[in-house]
Design a protein around this motif. Structure first.
Motif, mmCIF file in Angstrom:
data_model
loop_
_atom_site.group_PDB
_atom_site.id
_atom_site.type_symbol
_atom_site.label_atom_id
_atom_site.label_comp_id
_atom_site.label_asym_id
_atom_site.label_seq_id
_atom_site.Cartn_x
_atom_site.Cartn_y
_atom_site.Cartn_z
ATOM 1 N N LYS A 62 33.488 50.062 33.647
ATOM 2 C CA LYS A 62 34.166 48.846 33.193
ATOM 3 C C LYS A 62 35.045 49.132 31.978
ATOM 4 N N PRO A 63 36.165 48.486 31.844
ATOM 5 C CA PRO A 63 36.600 47.334 32.624
ATOM 6 C C PRO A 63 37.264 47.713 33.952
ATOM 7 N N TYR A 64 37.347 49.004 34.221
ATOM 8 C CA TYR A 64 38.085 49.413 35.418
ATOM 9 C C TYR A 64 37.177 49.415 36.651
ATOM 10 N N CYS A 65 37.800 49.283 37.810
ATOM 11 C CA CYS A 65 37.089 49.334 39.092
ATOM 12 C C CYS A 65 36.763 50.782 39.436
ATOM 13 N N ASP A 66 35.569 51.017 39.939
ATOM 14 C CA ASP A 66 35.214 52.380 40.371
ATOM 15 C C ASP A 66 34.822 52.396 41.855
ATOM 16 N N GLY A 67 35.129 51.334 42.581
ATOM 17 C CA GLY A 67 34.851 51.312 44.018
ATOM 18 C C GLY A 67 33.501 50.734 44.384
ATOM 19 N N THR A 68 32.686 50.391 43.382
ATOM 20 C CA THR A 68 31.337 49.868 43.667
ATOM 21 C C THR A 68 31.380 48.601 44.529
ATOM 22 N N HIS A 69 32.468 47.816 44.409
ATOM 23 C CA HIS A 69 32.546 46.563 45.196
ATOM 24 C C HIS A 69 32.328 46.824 46.680
ATOM 25 N N ASN A 70 32.734 48.014 47.158
ATOM 26 C CA ASN A 70 32.535 48.358 48.579
ATOM 27 C C ASN A 70 31.050 48.560 48.885
ATOM 28 N N ASP A 71 30.330 49.198 47.945
ATOM 29 C CA ASP A 71 28.906 49.497 48.184
ATOM 30 C C ASP A 71 28.050 48.234 48.185
ATOM 31 N N ILE A 72 28.492 47.222 47.427
ATOM 32 C CA ILE A 72 27.645 46.015 47.311
ATOM 33 C C ILE A 72 28.143 44.883 48.216
ATOM 34 N N ASP A 73 29.140 45.164 49.040
ATOM 35 C CA ASP A 73 29.727 44.123 49.912
ATOM 36 C C ASP A 73 30.115 42.888 49.111
ATOM 37 N N PHE A 74 30.847 43.108 48.049
ATOM 38 C CA PHE A 74 31.256 42.012 47.168
ATOM 39 C C PHE A 74 32.049 40.956 47.944
ATOM 40 N N ASP A 75 31.611 39.686 47.783
ATOM 41 C CA ASP A 75 32.354 38.580 48.385
ATOM 42 C C ASP A 75 33.226 37.952 47.293
ATOM 43 N N GLY A 76 34.483 38.277 47.312
ATOM 44 C CA GLY A 76 35.390 37.784 46.270
ATOM 45 C C GLY A 76 36.274 36.652 46.742
ATOM 46 N N THR A 77 35.795 35.903 47.720
ATOM 47 C CA THR A 77 36.603 34.822 48.310
ATOM 48 C C THR A 77 37.169 33.893 47.230
ATOM 49 N N GLU A 78 38.452 33.657 47.307
ATOM 50 C CA GLU A 78 39.120 32.782 46.332
ATOM 51 C C GLU A 78 38.940 31.325 46.773
ATOM 52 N N THR A 79 38.229 30.555 45.960
ATOM 53 C CA THR A 79 37.908 29.172 46.345
ATOM 54 C C THR A 79 38.637 28.129 45.503
ATOM 55 N N ALA A 80 39.345 28.560 44.470
ATOM 56 C CA ALA A 80 40.016 27.596 43.573
ATOM 57 C C ALA A 80 41.071 26.803 44.333
ATOM 58 N N SER A 81 41.203 25.541 43.943
ATOM 59 C CA SER A 81 42.230 24.714 44.575
ATOM 60 C C SER A 81 43.603 25.181 44.092
ATOM 61 N N ARG A 82 44.617 25.014 44.923
ATOM 62 C CA ARG A 82 45.960 25.486 44.561
ATOM 63 C C ARG A 82 46.822 24.380 43.960
ATOM 64 N N LYS A 83 46.201 23.211 43.692
ATOM 65 C CA LYS A 83 46.991 22.123 43.099
ATOM 66 C C LYS A 83 47.477 22.553 41.721
ATOM 67 N N PRO A 84 48.668 22.138 41.303
ATOM 68 C CA PRO A 84 49.123 22.470 39.950
ATOM 69 C C PRO A 84 48.188 21.879 38.894
ATOM 70 N N TYR A 85 48.146 22.522 37.737
ATOM 71 C CA TYR A 85 47.269 22.086 36.646
ATOM 72 C C TYR A 85 47.376 20.588 36.408
ATOM 73 N N ILE A 86 48.590 20.109 36.307
ATOM 74 C CA ILE A 86 48.790 18.723 35.882
ATOM 75 C C ILE A 86 48.201 17.737 36.898
ATOM 76 N N ASP A 87 48.137 18.147 38.164
ATOM 77 C CA ASP A 87 47.538 17.260 39.175
ATOM 78 C C ASP A 87 46.010 17.313 39.148
ATOM 79 N N LYS A 88 45.467 18.360 38.537
ATOM 80 C CA LYS A 88 44.006 18.468 38.457
ATOM 81 C C LYS A 88 43.465 17.781 37.209
ATOM 82 N N ALA A 89 44.348 17.543 36.233
ATOM 83 C CA ALA A 89 43.881 17.154 34.901
ATOM 84 C C ALA A 89 43.632 15.649 34.773
#
Ligand code: FES
Length: 236
Positions: A62-89
């Motif tokens: 850390k902070p750099y990637c060393d490939g471990t994400h492959n060994d742990i089957d990291f689920d990095g699915t992006e779930t954030a809404s894409r609405k602009p900030y001002i519409d979320k606020a």
């Protein structure tokens, strides 16, 4: 010559940073009452044109990637809404200041809790001391959840940041915090679309956020603590 500064999210993998983005580590400073107040430099990393930052939280380099994400089957699915900030606020108005507050961006670095909290301060924004504290609290909010506006001019209070990345060290919570992206650097999703470019946002680097790619405080809060926090500050 450097290419455009950009952060590309790799599917179930790291952040690929290009364009020679400066990289720092900063620590959150607290005052005698235990309130978080500011961030100060701890370290500047050697300049690199491109680098990959760990997103799964498990790299041995850390902070750099060393490939471990492959060994742990990291689920990095992006779930954030894409609405602009001002519409979320949500909007909170006081006599002189207006606050826009998009809770889902919150990284829980707690800069907005001093002097009764920013929502209370807004209501007293015709008092110079309350106004000054509210402006300080909003401008230091790393996640950009809070933006404060001058009702007379319609302008937002924003610090001008050098486009850069800060690895936040949350000493009070004894852990590493999010990746603070400053100065409107483009963030590209793993699907090729782009997130809204903002002056301040915080990205997850522990792998546990439920609002990926953004940080949601999961580096120090579990589900119960999040619920308590929401109740305490009237966010439900
Ligand atoms: S994202 Fe590659 S090791 Fe964490």
């Amino acid at each position: 010559m450097s290419s455009e500064m950009r952060i590309k999210i790799i599917k179930n993998g790291p952040y690929l940073v290009s364009g020679g983005v400066p990289l720092y580590q900063q620590v959150i400073i607290t005052d005698d009452a235990g309130h978080t107040r500011e961030l100060v430099d701890e370290k500047e990393y050697p300049k690199q044109e491109t680098y990959t930052l760990c997103r799964c939280g498990e790299s041995k380099n850390k902070p750099y990637c060393d490939g471990t994400h492959n060994d742990i089957d990291f689920d990095g699915t992006e779930t954030a809404s894409r609405k602009p900030y001002i519409d979320k606020a949500e909007v909170f108005e006081g006599p002189e200041l207006k606050l826009t507050d998009a809770y889902e961006f919150c990284d829980h670095s707690r800069f907005c809790l001093r002097s009764g909290g920013i929502r209370k301060l807004i209501k007293e924004s015709d008092n110079p001391e309350a106004r000054k504290t509210a402006i300080e609290e909003a401008m230091i909010c790393p996640s950009g959840r809070l933006v404060l506006w001058d009702k007379k001019t319609g302008e937002a209070f924003e610090k001008e940041f050098e486009p850069s990345i800060v690895l936040v060290h949350d000493e009070q919570k004894k852990c590493q915090g999010p990746i603070w992206v400053r100065g409107k650097i483009t963030i590209e999703s793993s699907d090729g679309s782009e997130y809204e470019a903002r002056n301040r946002v915080t990205l997850c680097r522990c792998g546990k956020s439920e609002n990926k790619p953004y940080c949601d405080g999961s580096h120090w809060m579990n589900a119960e603590q999040k619920l308590k926090f929401r109740k305490k500050w009237g966010l439900d």
